[in-house]
Design a protein around this motif. Structure first.
Motif, PDB file in Angstrom:
ATOM      1  N   LEU A   1       0.827  -1.188   0.000  1.00 29.94           N
ATOM      2  CA  LEU A   1       0.000   0.000   0.000  1.00 29.94           C
ATOM      3  C   LEU A   1       0.872   1.253   0.000  1.00 29.94           C
ATOM      4  CD1 LEU A   1      -3.058   0.546   0.078  1.00 29.94           C
ATOM      5  CD2 LEU A   1      -2.886   0.756   2.510  1.00 29.94           C
ATOM      6  N   ALA A   2       1.937   1.236   0.812  1.00 22.25           N
ATOM      7  CA  ALA A   2       2.809   2.412   0.898  1.00 22.25           C
ATOM      8  C   ALA A   2       3.486   2.696  -0.435  1.00 22.25           C
ATOM      9  CB  ALA A   2       3.846   2.215   1.999  1.00 22.25           C
ATOM     10  N   ASP A   3       3.941   1.651  -1.126  1.00 23.56           N
ATOM     11  CA  ASP A   3       4.576   1.853  -2.427  1.00 23.56           C
ATOM     12  C   ASP A   3       3.608   2.476  -3.418  1.00 23.56           C
ATOM     13  OD1 ASP A   3       6.976   0.746  -1.569  1.00 23.56           O
ATOM     14  OD2 ASP A   3       6.418  -1.272  -2.184  1.00 23.56           O
ATOM     15  N   GLY A   4       2.374   2.018  -3.416  1.00 24.36           N
ATOM     16  CA  GLY A   4       1.368   2.582  -4.306  1.00 24.36           C
ATOM     17  C   GLY A   4       1.066   4.030  -3.993  1.00 24.36           C
ATOM     18  N   ILE A   5       1.088   4.374  -2.721  1.00 21.91           N
ATOM     19  CA  ILE A   5       0.868   5.769  -2.328  1.00 21.91           C
ATOM     20  C   ILE A   5       1.989   6.643  -2.859  1.00 21.91           C
ATOM     21  CG2 ILE A   5       0.823   7.339  -0.333  1.00 21.91           C
ATOM     22  CD1 ILE A   5      -0.764   5.114   1.128  1.00 21.91           C
ATOM     23  N   PHE A   6       3.228   6.153  -2.786  1.00 20.31           N
ATOM     24  CA  PHE A   6       4.355   6.920  -3.326  1.00 20.31           C
ATOM     25  C   PHE A   6       4.234   7.081  -4.838  1.00 20.31           C
ATOM     26  CE2 PHE A   6       6.932   5.367   0.457  1.00 20.31           C
ATOM     27  CZ  PHE A   6       6.810   6.563   1.128  1.00 20.31           C
ATOM     28  N   VAL A   7       3.856   6.013  -5.532  1.00 19.29           N
ATOM     29  CA  VAL A   7       3.729   6.072  -6.990  1.00 19.29           C
ATOM     30  C   VAL A   7       2.581   6.998  -7.387  1.00 19.29           C
ATOM     31  CG1 VAL A   7       3.137   4.726  -9.040  1.00 19.29           C
ATOM     32  CG2 VAL A   7       4.794   3.830  -7.413  1.00 19.29           C
ATOM     33  N   GLY A   8       1.445   6.862  -6.734  1.00 20.20           N
ATOM     34  CA  GLY A   8       0.313   7.736  -7.042  1.00 20.20           C
ATOM     35  C   GLY A   8       0.628   9.196  -6.786  1.00 20.20           C
ATOM     36  N   THR A   9       1.311   9.475  -5.703  1.00 18.53           N
ATOM     37  CA  THR A   9       1.691  10.851  -5.390  1.00 18.53           C
ATOM     38  C   THR A   9       2.689  11.372  -6.412  1.00 18.53           C
ATOM     39  OG1 THR A   9       1.324  10.404  -3.045  1.00 18.53           O
ATOM     40  CG2 THR A   9       2.609  12.347  -3.595  1.00 18.53           C
ATOM     41  N   ALA A  10       3.583  10.519  -6.870  1.00 20.47           N
ATOM     42  CA  ALA A  10       4.543  10.941  -7.892  1.00 20.47           C
ATOM     43  C   ALA A  10       3.831  11.376  -9.167  1.00 20.47           C
ATOM     44  CB  ALA A  10       5.514   9.808  -8.188  1.00 20.47           C
ATOM     45  N   PHE A  11       2.798  10.636  -9.573  1.00 22.20           N
ATOM     46  CA  PHE A  11       2.069  11.019 -10.778  1.00 22.20           C
ATOM     47  C   PHE A  11       1.236  12.280 -10.560  1.00 22.20           C
ATOM     48  CE2 PHE A  11       3.047   6.773 -12.346  1.00 22.20           C
ATOM     49  CZ  PHE A  11       3.372   7.075 -13.666  1.00 22.20           C
ATOM     50  N   MET A  12       0.857  12.555  -9.318  1.00 24.44           N
ATOM     51  CA  MET A  12       0.085  13.767  -9.039  1.00 24.44           C
ATOM     52  C   MET A  12       0.973  15.004  -8.977  1.00 24.44           C
ATOM     53  SD  MET A  12      -2.803  12.693  -6.208  1.00 24.44           S
ATOM     54  CE  MET A  12      -2.309  14.082  -5.255  1.00 24.44           C
ATOM     55  N   LEU A  13       2.148  14.876  -8.378  1.00 24.90           N
ATOM     56  CA  LEU A  13       2.935  16.061  -8.035  1.00 24.90           C
ATOM     57  C   LEU A  13       4.218  16.237  -8.821  1.00 24.90           C
ATOM     58  CD1 LEU A  13       2.566  15.874  -4.150  1.00 24.90           C
ATOM     59  CD2 LEU A  13       1.207  17.204  -5.766  1.00 24.90           C
ATOM     60  N   CYS A  14       4.720  15.192  -9.466  1.00 22.48           N
ATOM     61  CA  CYS A  14       6.015  15.263 -10.140  1.00 22.48           C
ATOM     62  C   CYS A  14       5.828  15.303 -11.651  1.00 22.48           C
ATOM     63  CB  CYS A  14       6.878  14.064  -9.773  1.00 22.48           C
ATOM     64  SG  CYS A  14       7.204  13.910  -8.015  1.00 22.48           S
ATOM     65  N   SER A  15       6.936  15.542 -12.336  1.00 27.57           N
ATOM     66  CA  SER A  15       6.902  15.462 -13.794  1.00 27.57           C
ATOM     67  C   SER A  15       6.731  14.005 -14.206  1.00 27.57           C
ATOM     68  CB  SER A  15       8.202  16.022 -14.375  1.00 27.57           C
ATOM     69  OG  SER A  15       9.295  15.181 -14.019  1.00 27.57           O
ATOM     70  N   LYS A  16       6.340  13.805 -15.451  1.00 34.50           N
ATOM     71  CA  LYS A  16       6.120  12.441 -15.946  1.00 34.50           C
ATOM     72  C   LYS A  16       7.407  11.620 -15.895  1.00 34.50           C
ATOM     73  CE  LYS A  16       1.797  12.605 -17.132  1.00 34.50           C
ATOM     74  NZ  LYS A  16       0.810  11.935 -16.340  1.00 34.50           N
ATOM     75  N   SER A  17       8.535  12.227 -16.238  1.00 32.67           N
ATOM     76  CA  SER A  17       9.790  11.473 -16.231  1.00 32.67           C
ATOM     77  C   SER A  17      10.173  11.063 -14.813  1.00 32.67           C
ATOM     78  CB  SER A  17      10.919  12.274 -16.882  1.00 32.67           C
ATOM     79  OG  SER A  17      11.160  13.467 -16.171  1.00 32.67           O
ATOM     80  N   MET A  18       9.942  11.927 -13.848  1.00 34.85           N
ATOM     81  CA  MET A  18      10.238  11.584 -12.447  1.00 34.85           C
ATOM     82  C   MET A  18       9.277  10.506 -11.963  1.00 34.85           C
ATOM     83  SD  MET A  18      11.966  11.841  -9.700  1.00 34.85           S
ATOM     84  CE  MET A  18      12.948  13.296  -9.793  1.00 34.85           C
ATOM     85  N   ALA A  19       8.017  10.622 -12.332  1.00 33.88           N
ATOM     86  CA  ALA A  19       7.025   9.621 -11.916  1.00 33.88           C
ATOM     87  C   ALA A  19       7.390   8.251 -12.476  1.00 33.88           C
ATOM     88  CB  ALA A  19       5.634  10.045 -12.365  1.00 33.88           C
ATOM     89  N   TYR A  20       7.790   8.198 -13.745  1.00 36.50           N
ATOM     90  CA  TYR A  20       8.166   6.908 -14.327  1.00 36.50           C
ATOM     91  C   TYR A  20       9.453   6.361 -13.718  1.00 36.50           C
ATOM     92  CZ  TYR A  20       4.426   7.159 -17.729  1.00 36.50           C
ATOM     93  OH  TYR A  20       3.190   7.196 -18.317  1.00 36.50           O
ATOM     94  N   ALA A  21      10.356   7.247 -13.301  1.00 37.42           N
ATOM     95  CA  ALA A  21      11.558   6.796 -12.601  1.00 37.42           C
ATOM     96  C   ALA A  21      11.190   6.178 -11.246  1.00 37.42           C
ATOM     97  CB  ALA A  21      12.536   7.955 -12.412  1.00 37.42           C
ATOM     98  N   ILE A  22      10.225   6.777 -10.560  1.00 36.64           N
ATOM     99  CA  ILE A  22       9.758   6.224  -9.287  1.00 36.64           C
ATOM    100  C   ILE A  22       9.060   4.896  -9.508  1.00 36.64           C
ATOM    101  CG2 ILE A  22       8.127   6.613  -7.383  1.00 36.64           C
ATOM    102  CD1 ILE A  22       8.944   9.591  -7.550  1.00 36.64           C
ATOM    103  N   VAL A  23       8.294   4.782 -10.603  1.00 32.87           N
ATOM    104  CA  VAL A  23       7.652   3.500 -10.932  1.00 32.87           C
ATOM    105  C   VAL A  23       8.710   2.432 -11.176  1.00 32.87           C
ATOM    106  CG1 VAL A  23       6.315   2.300 -12.705  1.00 32.87           C
ATOM    107  CG2 VAL A  23       5.508   4.460 -11.801  1.00 32.87           C
ATOM    108  N   ALA A  24       9.753   2.760 -11.926  1.00 31.18           N
ATOM    109  CA  ALA A  24      10.817   1.783 -12.203  1.00 31.18           C
ATOM    110  C   ALA A  24      11.500   1.335 -10.914  1.00 31.18           C
ATOM    111  CB  ALA A  24      11.841   2.383 -13.166  1.00 31.18           C
TER     112      ALA A  24
END
Length: 118
Positions: A1-24
């Motif tokens: 659950l915590a990992d998903g919260i970080f990924v979801g927040t990344a897509f909300m608040l970060c650039s797309k490239s940063m969000a995809y880096a967090i997903v990776a």
């Protein structure tokens, strides 16, 4: 659950490239975690392969659930901060309860303990 919260927040608040880096990074972390969990379920848990895979898959879905919760809710800045703080607390709890007790017996002097803190 915590990992998903970080990924979801990344897509909300970060650039797309940063969000995809967090997903990776999350995917790599989850692969290692799920493989370790699988071997624990088989070895120490005594489960057969198929039930262990099924349980492992279901527990891995919690990452998706965390991301869906964050992305589907209309979160304020304060609630996002609270969610991130709680998720970070999960990792701090794991470090304090699982990792530190394994390191503690290896500490021989007070200098070793000081190095562990920093």
């Amino acid at each position: 659950l915590a990992d998903g919260i970080f990924v979801g927040t990344a897509f909300m608040l970060c650039s797309k490239s940063m969000a995809y880096a967090i997903v990776a990074a999350t995917v790599y972390h989850e692969i290692a975690q799920e493989v370790a969990d699988f071997f624990l379920l088989i070895g120490h848990g005594g489960l057969r392969v198929i039930p262990a895979l099924c349980l492992n898959f279901v527990s891995g879905l919690s990452v998706l659930l965390g991301g869906i919760i964050v992305l589907s809710a209309n979160l304020t800045a304060e609630s996002t901060g609270v969610l991130l703080a709680m998720s970070a607390g999960v990792y701090l709890h794991i470090a304090a309860s699982e990792c530190v007790p394994r390191i503690d017996p290896a500490l021989e002097t007070w200098k070793d303990a000081l190095l562990m803190i920093f």
